[in-house]
Structure formats: structure tokens, C-alpha cells
Design an enzyme around this catalytic site. Structure first.
Site, short mmCIF file in Angstrom:
data_model
loop_
_atom_site.label_atom_id
_atom_site.label_comp_id
_atom_site.label_asym_id
_atom_site.label_seq_id
_atom_site.Cartn_x
_atom_site.Cartn_y
_atom_site.Cartn_z
N TYR A 176 0.84 -1.22 0.00
CA TYR A 176 0.00 0.00 0.00
C TYR A 176 0.86 1.25 0.00
O TYR A 176 1.70 1.45 0.88
CB TYR A 176 -0.91 -0.01 1.23
CG TYR A 176 -2.08 0.93 1.15
CD1 TYR A 176 -3.31 0.49 0.69
CD2 TYR A 176 -1.98 2.26 1.57
CE1 TYR A 176 -4.41 1.34 0.64
CE2 TYR A 176 -3.07 3.11 1.52
CZ TYR A 176 -4.29 2.65 1.06
OH TYR A 176 -5.37 3.49 1.01
N TYR A 232 -5.57 5.83 -7.20
CA TYR A 232 -5.84 5.69 -5.77
C TYR A 232 -7.29 5.27 -5.59
O TYR A 232 -8.20 6.09 -5.64
CB TYR A 232 -5.57 7.02 -5.06
CG TYR A 232 -5.93 7.03 -3.59
CD1 TYR A 232 -5.22 6.29 -2.66
CD2 TYR A 232 -6.98 7.82 -3.12
CE1 TYR A 232 -5.54 6.31 -1.31
CE2 TYR A 232 -7.32 7.85 -1.76
CZ TYR A 232 -6.59 7.09 -0.87
OH TYR A 232 -6.91 7.12 0.46
#
Lengths: 137, 389
Positions: free
Chosen positions: B293, B343
Site C-alpha cells: 500500500y 488511488y
């Protein structure tokens, strides 16, 4: 720092943290303490994780501490703050930490471990915040 | 009895990734869900469960109504922003393995650039006194009110404790942008960057520069979870959920875990790693690639350490010499990550993990047997190990 036109961001005040903000209004930096086992904690909580005590009091911090970490906010500029905005994480000599503004020092000159002390700023007529300045200044 | 290995990802779907989708978030959720079901070879009427983020604005019942799914017997949401990403798949796996549902769709749909931007400053709403607005009250009055600023506080300490430099952050960006450059659906397709460009990019919150921060994106991703048996009958090579775990550390805070001893580390992710390795019997040497991440580069370094790819404080050396790029020992974020592709709160990373196991990724790593996928950092988090059936 405050330009007046924009309201300064305010905290949500609950029964768990009200003492802290009431303390600031009197220019006192308070740290929550468990009335039973005397454990300190910040941010405050309604229960002591050490002894499960529910009765809390507080002590007034000496106001001395060291910079544990810091950032220099540059973007986005959020009113009413002035930029670059120097924000520190200060470890108080009592052992708890808190986020605060750092003043009286240029961003380039801040160092982790730098001794600082508290002062108070009235950002609005009924609203006082703590901020920290290098102890030598 | 463990649920590990008893659920599989049968389908993935996504919309285009943009800065202005021109349609509602709900429509994006429906489009991605239908695409994922088609990929799996399943029909909307097969869906009996949903899992998503508490931050998602699209109620499960509205998605079900629009696509003609239901009745639903399982719907579950996970809190704490992007930390939910792998946890929603874990919810689905638990439901399938435990018999609460047969086909669960996990989704995340957002117009995060054109409608609800996360990086403009979180100000507690005046007059609303809850534990969460009280929490933001320790930061917002001082101007510490963006995700970049919350992460920067820990990143500064990381630099101090481990002698890393902002160039080490930059190497993560360079790797992700290299991978995005060859991914046609990535926003930064065809736009690699150099370390010099990273260092020259403007400050957002020192020590973070613009190129340390992920993008803001509009888009949606959906993941279909069902039993390994049912997935085998589907249209795609099934991808088994070998392990899934959540983690919140002792004294965990939402984005501001500043009160524990070592604030440069991510103990919640180390706790997740421990659980994943125990569930699967695998270890850091068993992954051919990983999706780490990457909302902000510093926490990619901390995660490499938390998962034992290198020792504590050693990620600065680990990420050198192209080790995390395709062709290196551990290519990460082969889709370009959230720095390079889009994102979507980590959900696009799960889709990439699935493609790597299927062997259909645009930057395919050879002989991928196991992929690690992680969720949001600085928050209570989660991760998955995906593997072949």
C-alpha cells in the site's frame, strides 16, 4: 498566525477531554491522571488501561519537553494557518506526548531532541491554544 | 478450523481511472460490480453478499437494487479508511468459508478527485462532539489536518532513527512510476520519473514531497469472492485466499499513532504479517511479487520491514539497485501502485494481485505462485496472501 476572517478549527469536546480544553482556557497545560493508580495518559480516555479506574484527575505539566518529531506543512494552505506551518510532536518531561505548534525557530533549525517550553496563545477571544518555543530562546 | 484457503477470488472488475468520471459514485460501483461478475462468469442473481468500507458512499442495497441482485444474506463494512481494503476481502472469505454467503462482492467506488478530496484538510464539524471529532481535535487546531501531514510526523522520526534519506522515499516512487509507465490503464501511463525529478518536486509537508504522495482518483474496483469449488467452474483461473488478517496495535490511533515507543515503525502491520505467515505456513521468501500500500512512500519502507523482507531500519538499503522493480528480487506494485495507476483505497492493488496469480498482469512477474497484498498504513489495517488453486 490567525488572520481573523476564518474561524480557527476547534476540537470536538466530550466528557472525556473537556478538562484539557478548560485548562487551556486558563492557560494551564493539563495531563490526565488516574485518581487511583496515578498513571498519566494523553490523549485522555474515560478509563485507565492500567487499573480500569474511572475516576480521573489531572496534573499541570511543567511545560518543559523535547521535540520528538516535527513536520513543516506547506501545501495545501488551509486558512487560518500561516505557511510554512511548523508543527511538532513534543514529549513532555512528565512522559506524555502532544502535537503542538512550534514557534521562535526556523524550520531549518528544528532538531529532534531540542528542548522546548510551553506558552499560550489566544487565537480567538474565547479560545486558547498551547504552543512551544525553544527553551533557550 | 481456519478459513484460510477456503475461499477464492473468481472475478475482478474495474472502471477506468480518471480525475473526473462524469458519473455518480453509485454508477461506478455498479459498473465495476457487473464487470467483476462477468469476469467470473456469474450473474447478479448469484450474489448474496456484499462487503465494503465504512467510508464508501454507496449502500449495498442500492448497488443490489441497481444491478438486480439479491436477496442479500450478508453485508458487512470495515472502518478506518484504506486499512479496510484487504479486510473487506477477509470479511467475504469468512462469510463464504463459514457458510453465511455463497457469492460476496467487495467494492470501493469513489469520485475522490472530482467530488470528495481527502487531502484538503479534515476539520472537526463544530458542535458535533464524538470520540472521533475529539480525536481530530488533538491535531486540527494546530494545522495537522491532512493525511500527508499525519504520515510526515512518523516519516520524520523514521529518517532520524534509521539514518534514511528522502532519496530512499524517492526510490519507491521511481519504481511505481516505472511500472505505471507500461500499464495502459494507469493515469501515469508513459510517464516514468527519475530520482532527480522526485527530489526536485515541491514540498507538500516536509519531509514529504509531491512525488511521495499518491494520486487523487475517480474510479471503482470490485472483487468477487466465492468457494474454491465454485471458482473452479468459473471463467478464470481461481485465485485462492491463502491467508487474510487485520491488525490494530497496542495504543493504535487513526493516522496518528504518536504515543507508542517507536513511532517510526508499523507494529500493526508486523502483527498482520505474523498472522498471515501462521495461517499460510509461508514466509517472506515465498513471494515473487507484492502489492504494498503506497498512499505515501515512507510507509512502504516500514512495511517491507514489518513483513520481514529486510530487518528493521534496513529498507533504505533493500530498495536500492532496482530490487523492488520488475526484474529485481521483489518487484512491488507492478500495476504502478496508487502513486502511478490510481488511488482506489487499495482495491486496485488487490485486483493486481489477482492478475499476477492468473498470469495476466501487464507487467507480469514470471512463475508467480504467491502474492502479498497490503492495505492502508497509519491506520488499523489488513493484508492478504493470494495463491494458485
Amino acid at each position: 498566525m490567525t488572520e481573523g476572517r476564518w474561524p480557527h478549527p476547534r476540537p470536538g469536546i466530550t466528557r472525556d477531554n473537556q478538562f484539557f480544553w478548560d485548562g487551556l482556557a486558563q492557560e494551564k497545560l493539563l495531563i490526565q491522571r488516574c485518581a487511583a493508580c496515578r498513571r498519566l495518559q494523553h490523549p485522555p480516555a474515560p478509563m485507565c488501561p492500567g487499573c480500569h479506574g474511572l475516576e480521573m484527575d489531572s496534573i499541570e505539566a511543567s511545560g518543559r519537553g523535547v521535540v520528538h518529531s516535527f513536520v513543516v506543512a506547506e501545501h495545501p494552505p488551509i486558512p487560518p494557518f500561516a505557511y510554512p506551518n511548523l508543527i511538532g510532536l513534543v514529549e513532555l518531561e512528565e512522559g506524555t506526548r502532544l502535537v503542538t505548534q512550534l514557534v521562535g525557530v526556523e524550520p531549518e533549525d528544528v532538531r529532534i531532541g531540542m528542548p522546548v517550553h510551553v506558552e499560550f496563545e489566544r487565537v480567538e477571544p474565547d479560545y486558547v491554544l498551547h504552543r512551544f518555543r525553544p527553551a533557550s530562546a | 478450523m481456519s478459513f484460510a484457503g477456503k475461499a477464492a477470488i473468481a472475478g475482478i472488475g474495474q472502471t477506468e481511472f480518471s480525475k473526473d468520471s462524469g458519473r455518480s459514485e453509485l454508477r461506478l460501483a455498479c459498473e465495476a460490480t457487473l464487470a467483476a461478475l462477468a469476469d467470473a462468469g456469474l450473474e447478479p442473481r448469484d450474489v448474496d453478499g456484499f462487503a465494503t468500507f465504512t467510508m464508501d458512499n454507496n449502500p449495498e442495497i442500492e448497488v443490489a437494487r441497481a444491478i438486480g441482485a439479491g436477496p442479500l444474506r450478508f453485508f458487512s463494512r470495515v472502518h478506518f479508511g484504506g486499512g479496510a481494503a484487504c479486510a473487506v476481502v477477509m470479511q467475504a472469505a469468512l462469510a463464504v468459508a463459514g457458510g453465511a454467503a455463497d457469492v460476496v462482492v467487495c467494492y470501493r467506488a469513489m469520485n475522490e478527485r472530482s467530488q470528495q478530496r481527502f487531502g484538503t484538510g479534515t476539520i472537526p464539524r463544530a458542535g458535533v462532539a464524538t470520540t472521533e471529532t475529539a480525536h481530530f481535535g488533538w491535531y486540527a487546531p494546530f494545522g495537522l489536518m491532512t493525511p500527508a501531514s499525519w504520515v510526515a510526523m512518523q516519516a520524520q522520526r523514521y529518517l532520524h532513527e534509521y539514518g534514511a534519506t528522502t532519496e530512499d522515499f524517492g526510490r519507491v516512487s521511481v519504481a511505481c512510476r516505472r511500472h505505471a509507465a507500461t500499464n495502459p490503464v494507469a493515469w501515469f501511463h508513459g510517464k516514468p520519473i527519475t530520482l532527480e525529478e522526485h527530489q526536485a518536486s515541491r514540498w507538500i509537508v516536509r519531509p514529504l514531497r509531491l512525488l511521495d504522495c499518491c494520486q487523487e482518483s475517480d474510479g471503482a474496483v470490485a472483487i468477487v469472492v466465492t468457494s474454491p469449488e465454485r471458482a473452479r467452474d468459473g471463467r478464470q483461473r481461481p485465485v485462492v485466499i491463502r491467508a487474510a488478517a487485520q491488525g490494530a496495535s497496542i495504543d493504535q490511533q487513526m493516522m496518528t499513532s504518536y504515543y507508542r515507543d517507536a513511532i517510526g515503525d508499523l507494529p500493526e502491520m508486523a502483527f498482520v504479517a505474523q498472522q498471515l505467515y501462521r495461517q499460510s505456513g509461508l514466509g517472506p521468501k515465498d513471494f515473487q511479487t507484492a502489492v504494498i500500500y503506497d498512499h505515501f512512500t515512507p510507509f512502504v519502507l516500514s512495511q517491507l520491514e514489518a513483513f520481514g523482507f529486510c530487518g528493521r531500519g534496513e529498507a533504505k538499503d533493500f530498495v536500492r539497485d532496482g530490487r523492488i522493480e520488475v526484474g529485481g528480487a521483489l518487484p512491488i506494485n507492478t500495476h504502478g501502485g496508487q502513486l502511478g495507476e490510481a488511488y482506489i483505497h487499495g482495491m486496485n492493488g488487490i485486483a493486481e494481485g489477482v492478475r499476477q496469480i492468473r498470469g495476466t498482469a501487464v507487467n507480469q512477474v514470471k512463475d508467480t505462485e504467491h502474492v502479498l497484498v497490503t492495505a492502508g498504513t497509519g491506520v488499523p489495517t489488513s493484508a492478504l496472501i493470494l495463491g494458485r488453486a
